[in-house]
Write a protein that holds these residues in place. Sequence first.
Motif, PDB file in Angstrom:
ATOM      1  N   UNK A  32       0.830  -1.209   0.000  1.00 59.82           N
ATOM      2  CA  UNK A  32       0.000   0.000   0.000  1.00 59.82           C
ATOM      3  C   UNK A  32       0.865   1.260   0.000  1.00 59.82           C
ATOM      4  N   UNK A  33       1.913   1.250   0.821  1.00 63.69           N
ATOM      5  CA  UNK A  33       2.786   2.425   0.868  1.00 63.69           C
ATOM      6  C   UNK A  33       3.531   2.603  -0.449  1.00 63.69           C
ATOM      7  N   UNK A  34       3.962   1.504  -1.037  1.00 63.71           N
ATOM      8  CA  UNK A  34       4.665   1.567  -2.316  1.00 63.71           C
ATOM      9  C   UNK A  34       3.791   2.229  -3.378  1.00 63.71           C
ATOM     10  N   UNK A  35       2.525   1.829  -3.441  1.00 60.31           N
ATOM     11  CA  UNK A  35       1.606   2.415  -4.415  1.00 60.31           C
ATOM     12  C   UNK A  35       1.357   3.887  -4.112  1.00 60.31           C
ATOM     13  N   UNK A  36       1.183   4.207  -2.839  1.00 60.26           N
ATOM     14  CA  UNK A  36       0.940   5.599  -2.456  1.00 60.26           C
ATOM     15  C   UNK A  36       2.114   6.488  -2.863  1.00 60.26           C
ATOM     16  N   UNK A  37       3.328   6.034  -2.590  1.00 62.25           N
ATOM     17  CA  UNK A  37       4.511   6.812  -2.956  1.00 62.25           C
ATOM     18  C   UNK A  37       4.590   6.999  -4.466  1.00 62.25           C
ATOM     19  N   UNK A  38       4.284   5.936  -5.208  1.00 66.43           N
ATOM     20  CA  UNK A  38       4.338   6.020  -6.668  1.00 66.43           C
ATOM     21  C   UNK A  38       3.306   7.010  -7.198  1.00 66.43           C
ATOM     22  N   UNK A  39       2.102   6.957  -6.662  1.00 64.91           N
ATOM     23  CA  UNK A  39       1.051   7.875  -7.114  1.00 64.91           C
ATOM     24  C   UNK A  39       1.412   9.325  -6.793  1.00 64.91           C
ATOM     25  N   UNK A  40       2.010   9.536  -5.623  1.00 69.83           N
ATOM     26  CA  UNK A  40       2.424  10.891  -5.252  1.00 69.83           C
ATOM     27  C   UNK A  40       3.563  11.374  -6.148  1.00 69.83           C
ATOM     28  N   UNK A  41       4.483  10.467  -6.467  1.00 69.01           N
ATOM     29  CA  UNK A  41       5.574  10.837  -7.373  1.00 69.01           C
ATOM     30  C   UNK A  41       5.036  11.241  -8.742  1.00 69.01           C
ATOM     31  N   UNK A  42       4.097  10.473  -9.265  1.00 65.92           N
ATOM     32  CA  UNK A  42       3.526  10.802 -10.574  1.00 65.92           C
ATOM     33  C   UNK A  42       2.916  12.199 -10.544  1.00 65.92           C
ATOM     34  N   UNK A  43       2.146  12.478  -9.501  1.00 61.36           N
ATOM     35  CA  UNK A  43       1.467  13.771  -9.408  1.00 61.36           C
ATOM     36  C   UNK A  43       2.467  14.925  -9.323  1.00 61.36           C
ATOM     37  N   UNK A  44       3.437  14.816  -8.423  1.00 58.22           N
ATOM     38  CA  UNK A  44       4.367  15.926  -8.211  1.00 58.22           C
ATOM     39  C   UNK A  44       5.398  16.038  -9.332  1.00 58.22           C
ATOM     40  N   UNK A  45       5.876  14.899  -9.824  1.00 57.15           N
ATOM     41  CA  UNK A  45       6.862  14.963 -10.906  1.00 57.15           C
ATOM     42  C   UNK A  45       6.234  15.484 -12.197  1.00 57.15           C
ATOM     43  N   UNK A  46       4.956  15.235 -12.390  1.00 62.38           N
ATOM     44  CA  UNK A  46       4.278  15.774 -13.575  1.00 62.38           C
ATOM     45  C   UNK A  46       4.274  17.299 -13.534  1.00 62.38           C
ATOM     46  N   UNK A  47       4.000  17.851 -12.361  1.00 65.21           N
ATOM     47  CA  UNK A  47       4.018  19.311 -12.213  1.00 65.21           C
ATOM     48  C   UNK A  47       5.431  19.841 -12.442  1.00 65.21           C
ATOM     49  N   UNK A  48       6.415  19.173 -11.822  1.00 67.56           N
ATOM     50  CA  UNK A  48       7.797  19.629 -11.948  1.00 67.56           C
ATOM     51  C   UNK A  48       8.277  19.565 -13.397  1.00 67.56           C
ATOM     52  N   UNK A  85      12.175  15.498  -2.969  1.00 70.85           N
ATOM     53  CA  UNK A  85      13.344  14.908  -2.309  1.00 70.85           C
ATOM     54  C   UNK A  85      12.901  13.972  -1.184  1.00 70.85           C
ATOM     55  N   UNK A  86      11.904  14.395  -0.426  1.00 75.14           N
ATOM     56  CA  UNK A  86      11.383  13.560   0.659  1.00 75.14           C
ATOM     57  C   UNK A  86      10.752  12.286   0.109  1.00 75.14           C
ATOM     58  N   UNK A  87       9.983  12.420  -0.957  1.00 74.34           N
ATOM     59  CA  UNK A  87       9.356  11.250  -1.579  1.00 74.34           C
ATOM     60  C   UNK A  87      10.404  10.265  -2.073  1.00 74.34           C
ATOM     61  N   UNK A  88      11.441  10.788  -2.716  1.00 78.71           N
ATOM     62  CA  UNK A  88      12.479   9.914  -3.265  1.00 78.71           C
ATOM     63  C   UNK A  88      13.192   9.140  -2.163  1.00 78.71           C
ATOM     64  N   UNK A  89      13.413   9.789  -1.022  1.00 80.73           N
ATOM     65  CA  UNK A  89      14.074   9.100   0.091  1.00 80.73           C
ATOM     66  C   UNK A  89      13.226   7.924   0.580  1.00 80.73           C
ATOM     67  N   UNK A  90      11.914   8.116   0.616  1.00 83.30           N
ATOM     68  CA  UNK A  90      11.028   7.022   1.012  1.00 83.30           C
ATOM     69  C   UNK A  90      10.970   5.941  -0.068  1.00 83.30           C
ATOM     70  N   UNK A  91      10.944   6.363  -1.326  1.00 85.72           N
ATOM     71  CA  UNK A  91      10.816   5.414  -2.433  1.00 85.72           C
ATOM     72  C   UNK A  91      12.094   4.619  -2.670  1.00 85.72           C
ATOM     73  N   UNK A  92      13.218   5.126  -2.208  1.00 87.86           N
ATOM     74  CA  UNK A  92      14.511   4.497  -2.488  1.00 87.86           C
ATOM     75  C   UNK A  92      14.570   3.054  -1.990  1.00 87.86           C
ATOM     76  N   UNK A  93      13.959   2.798  -0.853  1.00 86.61           N
ATOM     77  CA  UNK A  93      13.971   1.446  -0.286  1.00 86.61           C
ATOM     78  C   UNK A  93      13.255   0.463  -1.215  1.00 86.61           C
ATOM     79  N   UNK A  94      12.153   0.900  -1.794  1.00 85.95           N
ATOM     80  CA  UNK A  94      11.397   0.041  -2.705  1.00 85.95           C
ATOM     81  C   UNK A  94      12.148  -0.151  -4.024  1.00 85.95           C
ATOM     82  N   UNK A  95      12.849   0.887  -4.448  1.00 85.10           N
ATOM     83  CA  UNK A  95      13.626   0.777  -5.677  1.00 85.10           C
ATOM     84  C   UNK A  95      14.764  -0.231  -5.506  1.00 85.10           C
ATOM     85  N   UNK A  96      15.476  -0.151  -4.387  1.00 82.03           N
ATOM     86  CA  UNK A  96      16.525  -1.129  -4.101  1.00 82.03           C
ATOM     87  C   UNK A  96      15.955  -2.548  -4.099  1.00 82.03           C
TER      88      UNK A  96
END
Length: 221
Positions: free
Chosen positions: A76-92, A149-160
């Motif tokens: 659930x957290x993995x999906x939440x982080x991914x969805x948040x990344x999509x939203x914020x990275x799209x704006x960026x 940056x905060x999102x990426x730090x959380x997502x890094x564990x799932x990426x590894x």
Amino acid sequence: MSKTANPAARTIALTLQRRIVDGTYPGGMPIRQAEVATEFGVSHIPVREALASLAQGGLVDIQPNRGAVVTTLSADQCLELAEMRVALESIALKHSMKRLSAKDLVAARQALARGAKADSLEERSQWNWAFHRLLHAGAARPFLLSQLETLWKHADRYLHYTWKNAHYEARSDSEHEELLAAVAAKDEHLALRLNKRHILGAATVAIDLIKANEVAEQGGA
């Protein structure tokens, strides 16, 4: 992980963070303050500060009578982080693509090349986030970028976890190349679509791995 003013606590926190992210410390493992203090030759004070910092970053839980315990990977957290990344990275990306220079694109390509030649997953991870950071360099949205940056730090564990268990590196590199080409061509629609596919695709693989591991653990119980 939040910042800590104590240099010893920061060193301890960064070391423990690396061990959690790369799987050396698996979910459910207790982290004993006394053992950490002995390893680093410090009192319990900087250890407690380091663990509190990791708890704020969601890497450990501070539990009554058990102390600090490494949190488990969560689908659930993995999906939440991914969805948040999509939203914020799209704006960026929308704001950044218009301002990226040829120099920025060269730097992004260099980050890809160095990541592909990395000797460890930790080094690959550093270049991976450097690549994404460079794509957003022109956004001129400091608060947005700090949230990423905060999102990426959380997502890094799932990426590894995905790289280590699914050998996902080649697919990730290929998708990065496609994304960079779209950004260089200033094709906003394509870049946003590719970035979304890239993030959600990796998350889907991680989620499938997590769920399969949960089933295996239940079967062995």
